[in-house]
Structure formats: C-alpha cells, structure tokens
Design an enzyme around this catalytic site. Structure first.
Site, PDB file in Angstrom:
ATOM      1  N   LYS A   1       0.801  -1.243   0.000  1.00 22.48           N
ATOM      2  CA  LYS A   1       0.000   0.000   0.000  1.00 22.48           C
ATOM      3  C   LYS A   1       0.824   1.279   0.000  1.00 22.48           C
ATOM      4  O   LYS A   1       0.360   2.328   0.438  1.00 22.48           O
ATOM      5  CB  LYS A   1      -0.985   0.044   1.210  1.00 22.48           C
ATOM      6  CG  LYS A   1      -1.836  -1.175   1.406  1.00 22.48           C
ATOM      7  CD  LYS A   1      -2.417  -1.740   0.156  1.00 22.48           C
ATOM      8  CE  LYS A   1      -3.450  -0.914  -0.558  1.00 22.48           C
ATOM      9  NZ  LYS A   1      -3.904  -1.595  -1.811  1.00 22.48           N
TER      10      LYS A   1
ATOM     11  N   GLY B   1      -5.803   3.517  -5.697  1.00 17.60           N
ATOM     12  CA  GLY B   1      -6.392   4.849  -5.660  1.00 17.60           C
ATOM     13  C   GLY B   1      -7.866   4.743  -5.320  1.00 17.60           C
ATOM     14  O   GLY B   1      -8.711   5.351  -5.991  1.00 17.60           O
TER      15      GLY B   1
ATOM     16  N   TYR C   1     -12.236   6.225  -0.189  1.00 15.70           N
ATOM     17  CA  TYR C   1     -12.835   5.854   1.102  1.00 15.70           C
ATOM     18  C   TYR C   1     -12.809   7.077   2.016  1.00 15.70           C
ATOM     19  O   TYR C   1     -12.059   8.037   1.767  1.00 15.70           O
ATOM     20  CB  TYR C   1     -12.124   4.659   1.753  1.00 15.70           C
ATOM     21  CG  TYR C   1     -10.621   4.636   1.591  1.00 15.70           C
ATOM     22  CD1 TYR C   1      -9.812   5.446   2.381  1.00 15.70           C
ATOM     23  CD2 TYR C   1     -10.008   3.816   0.636  1.00 15.70           C
ATOM     24  CE1 TYR C   1      -8.430   5.423   2.226  1.00 15.70           C
ATOM     25  CE2 TYR C   1      -8.631   3.793   0.472  1.00 15.70           C
ATOM     26  CZ  TYR C   1      -7.848   4.596   1.268  1.00 15.70           C
ATOM     27  OH  TYR C   1      -6.484   4.596   1.127  1.00 15.70           O
TER      28      TYR C   1
HETATM   29  N1  LIG Z   1      -0.060   6.353 -10.009  1.00 13.08           N
HETATM   30  C1  LIG Z   1      -0.783   5.759  -9.088  1.00 13.08           C
HETATM   31  N2  LIG Z   1      -1.933   5.175  -9.377  1.00 13.08           N
HETATM   32  C2  LIG Z   1      -2.668   4.566  -8.433  1.00 13.08           C
HETATM   33  N3  LIG Z   1      -2.319   4.494  -7.133  1.00 13.08           N
HETATM   34  C3  LIG Z   1      -1.177   5.067  -6.794  1.00 13.08           C
HETATM   35  C4  LIG Z   1      -0.359   5.718  -7.731  1.00 13.08           C
HETATM   36  N4  LIG Z   1       0.692   6.179  -7.080  1.00 13.08           N
HETATM   37  C5  LIG Z   1       0.566   5.850  -5.800  1.00 13.08           C
HETATM   38  N5  LIG Z   1      -0.578   5.164  -5.609  1.00 13.08           N
HETATM   39  C6  LIG Z   1      -1.023   4.646  -4.315  1.00 13.08           C
HETATM   40  O1  LIG Z   1      -0.732   3.267  -4.311  1.00 13.08           O
HETATM   41  C7  LIG Z   1      -1.555   2.695  -3.332  1.00 13.08           C
HETATM   42  C8  LIG Z   1      -1.571   1.213  -3.528  1.00 13.08           C
HETATM   43  O2  LIG Z   1      -0.316   0.764  -3.134  1.00 13.08           O
HETATM   44  P1  LIG Z   1       0.277  -0.582  -3.657  1.00 13.08           P
HETATM   45  O3  LIG Z   1       0.250  -0.632  -5.121  1.00 13.08           O
HETATM   46  O4  LIG Z   1       1.613  -0.738  -3.020  1.00 13.08           O
HETATM   47  O5  LIG Z   1      -0.750  -1.633  -3.032  1.00 13.08           O
HETATM   48  S1  LIG Z   1      -0.576  -3.214  -2.984  1.00 13.08           S
HETATM   49  O6  LIG Z   1       0.191  -3.465  -1.821  1.00 13.08           O
HETATM   50  O7  LIG Z   1       0.071  -3.630  -4.200  1.00 13.08           O
HETATM   51  O8  LIG Z   1      -1.943  -3.694  -2.896  1.00 13.08           O
HETATM   52  C9  LIG Z   1      -2.871   3.363  -3.527  1.00 13.08           C
HETATM   53  O9  LIG Z   1      -3.487   3.334  -2.273  1.00 13.08           O
HETATM   54  P2  LIG Z   1      -5.061   3.618  -2.079  1.00 13.08           P
HETATM   55  O10 LIG Z   1      -5.191   5.075  -2.425  1.00 13.08           O
HETATM   56  O11 LIG Z   1      -5.368   3.345  -0.665  1.00 13.08           O
HETATM   57  O12 LIG Z   1      -5.785   2.747  -3.010  1.00 13.08           O
HETATM   58  C10 LIG Z   1      -2.520   4.721  -4.031  1.00 13.08           C
HETATM   59  O13 LIG Z   1      -2.718   5.721  -3.100  1.00 13.08           O
END
Ligand SMILES: Nc1ncnc2c1ncn2[C@@H]1O[C@H](COP(=O)(O)OS(=O)(=O)O)[C@@H](OP(=O)(O)O)[C@H]1O
Length: 919
Positions: free
Chosen positions: A654, A874, A877
């Site tokens: 995350k 992304g 919530y």
């Molecule tokens: N470019 C781009 N696009 C989408 N999301 C982005 C991006 N850069 C950073 N993030 C942030 O990455 C969060 C998800 O982290 P991970 O990919 O490490 O999650 S996982 O562990 O693989 O499930 C995800 O967390 P959440 O916002 O909670 O969904 C995003 O905040």
C-alpha cells in the site's frame, strides 16, 4: 603343447569360478614377496604377463632348454612393459598392485584403553534439545575479528552449533551493559591478559555477573617470545613459566572437567612447538587438567601444568586457563569440556555420535583396482571387528548394476562374493550407469533408475532402504527437480546425502535440509577418494592420512558432528584396503581419547535422528548457484543465473508499489516477472510456501534474456518487506540484487491496507471497524489479532529496514518516498534509474501524465490517451477519523524517530511527512 593349451584356455576363460582354479594350478615357483593370503588377490595381474612370457619364449627359443635366450627375451619384455606401464596411469596402478605388500595396519595402540573410566560428570550434560530451549550463549572476547585463537574458538562453536556473541576488544571492555541473567553460560577471553588488564569498575561488573549467575571463564594465555621463569600472574596465586616447549603430554584422568575427553595416554607426536605458558602448582586449590615435560634442563624432571582448573575456591569464579592455543587437537576437546563444566552443563554437547560409511560406486571402479573375493572377506571381517566397537556397524553399499562383473576375472569373483553376502550389508541404489542426474530428463532418470532397480531385484539386493545417492552430488544440490521426482517414483527415496549444501567448504558449515519430503543430510569427507588406493601413494604420504586420524581432520569431524556420513569408494576396499585401515584406526582412536557413544543406524533412521536434533535445519536456504564453481558444474546446462532478477521492489504493501512496478516495466531495458495465476503481478517466493517449491519454480517467472547483460529482470512482492526470514533468503539466492523500498506515512499505509482487506471481502475486516482493529488487545479473537498485526507491523519501517541491513550493504538498497512517487513520479523514476545504473536512460516525462479523472499519474498510451492503474489502486474511502490518526501517530512515534535517525545515517533526505509526524 599341453602347457600352451592350458595357458590359452586360462586366458580366455571368462568364468570367475574357473579363474579361481586357474589361479591355484598355474602358480609356477616362487614369486616376489606375496604372502599366501595375498596371492589369490593378485594372481591374474601376475599370471597374465607370466603366461604371455612363457608362451612367447617357447616360440622364440624353440625349446625349453634354450633357457638363456628365454631370460634375455624375458628381460627385454619386462623393460618394454615397464616403459609402457610407466606412461599410463592406469597401468601404473596395475604395476603397483604387482609389487605391493600387505595392506597397511593401524600402528596406533591406545595405552590407556584397559583402564577406561566412565566420565565423571559434575552435572549431566544437557541434550541439544535442552540447550536450544534454554539457549545460553558463550560470550567471547577476542583481540581482533581475525585473530587465530579467536577463529579456532568460533569454528569449534559453530561446528557444535553453540551460540555465541563475539565482542572485539578495543581499549575498553564493550558489551557489559547487556549482561542479563541466563544470557551467557561461559565467558571466554582469547587473551587472558586482557582480562587481567580490565579497569576495576568493569572488572567488578564482569566478576559479579559470573559469581551471581554461576558463569565460569575460559582464558588462553598468550604465547610469549621471551622466557620468564616463575612470573606471578597478576592478582592470582599462580606462577607461570613462558616460552616453553612441552613433550609427553598427558591428561589428569582425575580431573572433574573431562566429559567428552578421555585420558587416552601420553602423546609424544605432533605436539605443537614452543611458546607454551605453563603453570607451577604451588596452590592446592588449583587442579591440573593437562601436563607435560620440558626438555629444558632445569625443568626436565618437573611435571609442568599446561591447562589448569580453578574451581572457584580463590575468588568464587570458576576458570579454566589454557597455557597454549587450540592448535593442539587435544585442547579442542578439552575446550568443549571446559565450556560445559563452566556453564554448569548448560552448554554441553551430547556424547552420542552417529557414523555411517557409504561405499559408493559398488561395481563401478576401473579394472585392476576393484575388489576381489579376498577383499570382500576382509571387508566382512573388518565389519565384524567394527561391530564390537560400534554397535550396529554395517557398511552401506551403493551400486550401479550396469558395471557388474566388469573387472578382471578375479574382480568379477569379488562382485559375486559381495552378492553372496548381500544380507551382511545395507544397500542403496546409485545410478544405473553412474551418469550425473543433472544431465538427464525425468524420463531418462526414471528409465535408468528402473534398470538399476530391476538389477537389484534379480540379484536379491534389498530395494527398500529409502536412501539414494547421486554421482558427484549432481541434482541433489543445486536441486534438479526431475531427480527428486524420479527418486520418489522409482525408489521411494526419502533420504539422501550431499557435501554440497550450502557449499563443500568449509566442511564444518555443511548442513541438512528437507526438499519435497526428501531429507538431505550433510556428508563428510574422510580423505579417501577413488584414486587414493595405495598407502604409499597417498597424497603427501601416509603421515597425512595418519595425522587426519590421530587428532586431525577426520577425528575432529567425528568428534564435532553428531551425525557423520562418510563417502568412500569401492576402490578404497580393494588394493591397499585403505578404507578398512582408516575406519578401524579412527574408531580406535576416538574410543581411546573420548567418551563418545559411537553408533551406526540405517540412513532413514539417521535422517530422522538428524532433523530431530536440528529441526531448525529442515527449511532449506537456496543459495546462488553461480558463486560456486562446483555448483555450476552440477547445474543443468540450460539454467542460467541471468534468469534471476537484478532488483526487487520489496514493499511494504500500500505504499505505491504497483504504480512503481508499472512504471518500471515501461522501461525498454527492464523486464518484469511473468504474472502468477494466484498472486497476479507478485511472485511472492521468498516469504511463504512458494519458497519450498525451489528455485526452478522461481526462475520460471522470468524469461531467459536473449541479450542477458543488457536486460534488467525484476520482480515486486510487497510482502517481502516485513518477512522475518526474507532478507536472509534473498541474500542467499541473490547476493548482489538491489532492493527498492517505498514508504508513506505509516498510519496512512495502515488505513489503506484495512480498506484493501475490506475490498477483498476479508471477513474479519468486514466485521470490525478500523478503530477496533488497531486497538485490538491480546484478549481479542485470534483472527482480529492477526489482522491487527498485519495492519500495523509493516509500518514499523526502521525495524524492518535494519533487518535488511543486517544482510545487505546500504549501497544495495534505496528508500523511495511513496508520496513523492505519487506526486512527482518522473523525478523518482529518474533517480531510480541512476541507482539501478540502467541504460539507456528512459525519459519518463514523455511517458507519464497526470490524469485528472484518476487523480494520479498514468502511462501515456497515445497523444490524448492514458492507461491508469485499476480501481483497486487509488480507492475512494472516507478519511481516517482524527482520534485514530492521533492514536496511530503516538503508536508509530518511536518507530518514526528511529526511521529519521536511520535515514540521516544512510544519507537519505527525510520526507516532509516524516518531519510532520515528528512535530
Ligand atoms: N499512479 C498511481 N496510481 C494509483 N495508485 C497510486 C499511484 N501512485 C501511488 N498510488 C497509491 O498506491 C496505493 C496502492 O499501493 P500498492 O500498489 O503498493 O498496493 S498493494 O500493496 O500492491 O496492494 C494506492 O493506495 P489507495 O489510495 O489506498 O488505493 C494509491 O494511493
């Protein structure tokens, strides 16, 4: 004519039974120095040239009476034969066998075996199981990290799996703040003089610890080049003489320290030179452990004590002081006894030793150096003698049926004699044709094994030992999966042995592991190889083998390894029967000088015993095959280390790892792993059950790069970050891999993870709200506690990064601010390319664009089109409520403080969010 015919017949006779008869009836007159018992062993090698000569002379001389011509011809033939033989090594062996005498006999006589006394134990030795549970360590103070005695000490401790903490002495005494009760069982000073020089405050601290917790001390007197006579040891009623040479070393059989060691008599040979410090015995509170005599006239009559025990009568601390280093083999044994005695038995090695001798390559050896019937009988007699010394002793014979009766006629009788006594030995299947398994496919392997099995069945050889061995360790480690499959299918193999795990050298570090329910046990080397078949040709001379037996490498292997499996070869039991000499001698020597209980059990039982003793070794640690030339030689040709990743994105979850993975995969020189059907873009090899599938499984996730050096393979598994065993495993398989870590505010990470679990319909996450998860106490249901841990623990960044730094240099690791990755990915990707040293440089400005709809940077597909990550990244919530945010800020504060220190130490910029968290 009659004689001619008889010779002709004998030469052609293939039957081994006939060759026996031939051997006895054709023996013409006296022959060089062969005893009766040897004659039949050597007959064909002797009689073949004898017969040829006899026939040839008849042709040349025309009549038997022309004896002078026969002698000239005979001499000429002998010269020609000698010349031809001497240029060929195998012929040389045959020639050797013509002139050899009796097989060697052990010269060793134990001068104290009759007076064997039972070990006097101050406290019964604790078993290894107990030791592991209680887990006291040895605390070792060394002069430098590389000093000789210090290294000898650590080598012995490692070989005996005794845990220790090493402190290198600087000016002052380090490590005294951490002397908690029960932590240490014995304290060792590599240089006892350094203990005497400790400042009074520290000395009192250390002495009090030893007195309060019954912890004893071992000290080694340093060697002195100048001679001192009767010098007083500072603060002790002890007088020493330095720079002495000792001879006629004996043990005081009445001393209470002896446990593993037995007073086997007087040692006159191989006692290391001068520079001994010896003690004069004026004070009755001291007990001599070892003494000897010096040739220096003034001392020649005096018994000089070289190791002394202070039972604690002087100042309440028990000490054993060694007047010389651990170079002398006897001191190595006494050292272990001293550790046990001084730790009140809490750090003791068990006295049980299991020894198994494999005779590999049965039927395989070359003609001329195989076993004859006499050799087989000698093997049986030796086995009987060994059984008297070692309960259950049986030789364990590994056969390759393809070469059955492939020797000279009397050697073929040897093969048959072995099978006549099939039930006197244990048996196991080798390869049918002795081929190396890593060169074969599974079908070929099964076919080969089946042939050998059928051979076994048709010759009444038992097939149920559950043990298998591969030629040259091929296929066992590094693992060739088809071998394991074929072994299971054809032979139901459940145990094998190898010298190669983790590496051949150093031998004391060889360990076992279990792969796919097959136990791989460590094998030891006894110094006998296929080509060492004559004592006078032993590399370095007989003295080298004898030194190994008389306290040297072989002796120490048995003494320091609870389980020793030795590999020998058929040829070591023919010829000079060096294996019989070696094992009878070593067993006698071990029994003379130790109180060890020697045993032999069949391999399956041995495997079970081994992993009962060392359960922590069950899990393998897969090593990098390309760092070890021997490993590469037994690794399938089509495999290449270029198929292993050059860098890993290790998480934590995350923090933006998927975005990073996607951006990296866009780079023309970077190749990501193939997706997994179970875990999608993540391989998750190092952190869970997949690890047990082995590296072949792992490598299948990567393409074989066409132009290997220019491609950067990588994988991302975000759960590697916090896995306890992961850094060690990664280090072993990918020692030069680069590691990429991303971090965001830990509370934000925890909250994102909680929503991720809800989105994946995790029942516990659906049942409890975020507050309930992060505040769950130990009284709460197990699932909730597990969820809490997984939610909170990865955010303790500094703790996990320090663990990685235990295994990798900081230069191989980079820490990315995940917030920056999110807001300015181009900057991060440029930086990362530099860290990874990647060429060509990829201009991300043209390939990443902020997507308003998604709210994140996405990949540019066309001029007006982008490709963003899926809905799972992304997520939308509700924001975390303030009280939870406050709670988490406090919870993570110590970890964040540590993180700030760590980043500063490593010269990384401190992210803005971390500064905020610490305000
Ligand atoms: N470019 C781009 N696009 C989408 N999301 C982005 C991006 N850069 C950073 N993030 C942030 O990455 C969060 C998800 O982290 P991970 O990919 O490490 O999650 S996982 O562990 O693989 O499930 C995800 O967390 P959440 O916002 O909670 O969904 C995003 O905040």
């Amino acid at each position: 004519m009659h004689e001619n015919m008889e010779s002709e017949q004998s030469l052609l006779v293939p039957s081994a039974v006939d060759s026996y008869a031939w051997g006895e009836s054709n023996w013409e007159g006296p022959h060089p120095s062969h005893s009766t018992s040897q004659s039949s062993r050597n007959l064909p090698l002797i009689c073949r040239p004898w017969r040829l000569w006899h026939r040839a002379t008849l042709c040349f001389a025309g009549s038997r009476k022309a004896s002078w011509r026969r002698y000239i011809l005979g001499a000429a033939i002998v010269i020609i034969v000698v010349v031809i033989y001497s240029v060929s090594e195998s012929s040389h062996r045959s020639l050797m066998s013509l002139v050899r005498g009796r097989p060697p006999e052990s010269l060793f006589r134990c001068n104290n075996l009759a007076n064997a006394s039972l070990p006097r134990l101050r406290v019964p030795p604790k078993t290894i199981e107990n030791r592991l549970r209680e887990d006291p360590k040895v605390l070792l103070f060394t002069e430098t990290r590389y000093s000789k005695t210090g290294k000898d000490i650590t080598n012995i401790l490692v070989a005996n799996r005794i845990k220790y903490k090493m402190e290198v002495l600087g000016k002052s005494l380090p490590g005294l703040t951490n002397l908690s009760r029960g932590k240490y069982g014995t304290i060792i000073f590599e240089n006892f003089e350094r203990y005497l020089q400790i400042d009074p405050w520290n000395r009192e601290l250390l002495d009090k610890y030893m007195r309060d917790y019954n912890v004893g001390m071992i000290g080694f007197m340093p060697s002195h080049e100048d001679t001192q006579v009767g010098a007083k040891l500072r603060g002790f009623p002890l007088y020493v003489h330095t720079n002495m040479a000792l001879e006629n070393i004996s043990l005081n059989s009445e001393n209470p320290v002896l446990q593993l060691t037995r007073a086997g008599g007087t040692i006159t040979d191989n006692v290391p030179g001068s520079e001994w410090t010896v003690f004069s015995l004026d004070d009755p509170t001291y007990v001599p452990l070892e003494w000897g005599y010096s040739s220096v006239p003034h001392f020649s009559e005096e018994k000089l004590v070289s190791i002394i025990l202070d039972k604690g009568d002087f100042d309440g601390i028990s000490r054993v002081l060694f007047g010389n280093s651990l170079e002398f083999w006897l001191h190595r044994l006494l050292f272990l006894d001293a550790v046990s005695y001084l730790s009140m038995g809490r750090i003791s090695v068990s006295l049980d030793r299991y020894v198994l001798v494999d005779i590999d390559d049965i039927f395989v050896a070359k003609k001329g150096i195989r076993m004859t019937a006499d050799d087989v009988m000698a093997l049986l007699e030796s086995q009987n003698r060994l059984q008297e010394m070692v309960p259950g002793w049986k030789f364990n014979l590994g056969f390759s049926g393809k070469y059955y009766k492939n020797g000279y006629p009397e050697e073929n009788v040897g093969d048959m004699t072995l099978l006549e006594h099939v039930n006197d030995f244990w048996w196991f299947g080798h390869m049918w044709g002795h081929t190396q398994p890593h060169l074969l496919t599974q079908t070929d392997l099964e076919e080969q094994m089946e042939l050998n099995k059928q051979f076994a069945i048709s010759h009444n050889i038992p097939t149920d030992s559950g043990y298998g061995v591969a030629p040259h360790h091929s296929g066992v480690y590094p693992v060739h999966e088809p071998l394991y499959d074929a072994w299971k299918k054809v032979w139901n193999v459940r145990v094998t042995s190898s010298e190669e795990y983790p590496h051949l050298y150093p031998a004391r570090l060889r360990r076992g592991f279990i792969h796919r329910n097959i136990m791989v046990l460590p094998r030891q080397t006894c110094g006998l190889f296929t080509h060492t078949v004559f004592i006078d040709k032993y590399p370095g001379g007989r003295e080298v083998l004898d030194a190994s037996i008389h306290g040297g490498e072989l002796f120490q292997t048995i003494v320091f390894s609870p389980v020793s499996i030795f590999m020998t070869h058929l040829s070591n039991y023919g010829n000079d029967r060096l294996a019989l000499y070696t094992f009878e001698s070593i067993i006698k020597f071990v029994k003379c000088w130790t109180n060890l209980n020697l045993r032999t059990v069949p391999p399956l039982q041995l495997g079970e015993k081994y992993f009962h003793l060392f359960p922590e070794e069950r899990d393998p640690i897969w090593g990098y095959p390309c760092a070890d030339r021997r490993h590469l030689e037994i690794w399938a040709k089509e495999k290449t280390c270029e198929q292993l990743p050059k860098f890993l994105v290790i998480g934590p979850q995350k923090t933006g790892t998927t975005a990073l993975y996607t951006f990296l995969a866009m780079h023309p020189a970077i190749v990501a792993n193939y997706p997994s059907p179970e875990t999608f873009e993540e391989v998750q090899f190092f952190n869970g059950k997949n690890y047990y599938k082995g590296i072949d499984w792992y490598m299948k996730f990567f393409p074989v790069p066409a132009n290997s050096s220019s491609k950067f393979l990588f994988e991302k598994s975000a759960t590697y970050f916090e896995g306890e065993t992961v850094p060690q495993r990664v280090r072993a398989l990918l020692p030069s891999v680069k590691l990429v870590i991303t971090i965001i505010p830990p509370s934000k990470r925890a909250y994102s993870w909680y929503h991720h679990m809800r989105a994946h319909n995790d029942l516990t996450a659906l049942q409890y709200n975020f507050h309930e998860v992060i505040t769950a106490t130990e009284k709460m249901p197990r699932q909730l506690r597990t969820l809490r841990n997984k939610c909170l623990i990865p955010g303790m960044y500094a703790k996990h990064i320090e663990r990685w730094l235990d295994y990798f240099p900081a230069s191989q690791l980079t820490i990315i601010d995940g917030e920056e990755l999110r807001n300015d990915p181009v900057y991060i990707m440029n930086d990362l390319q530099k860290f990874l040293n990647i060429e060509p440089f990829y201009n991300y400005t043209e390939h990443l664009r902020y997507d308003k709809r998604k709210g994140f940077f996405c990949q540019v597909i066309e001029e007006d089109k982008t490709k963003c990550l899926g809905r799972g990244k992304g997520r939308v919530y509700a924001p975390m409520n303030e009280s939870d945010a406050k709670l988490l800020k406090e919870y993570y504060q110590p970890y964040n403080i540590a993180l700030e220190k760590l980043l500063t130490r490593l010269d990384y910029p401190v992210p803005g969010w971390l500064e905020d968290e610490l305000q």
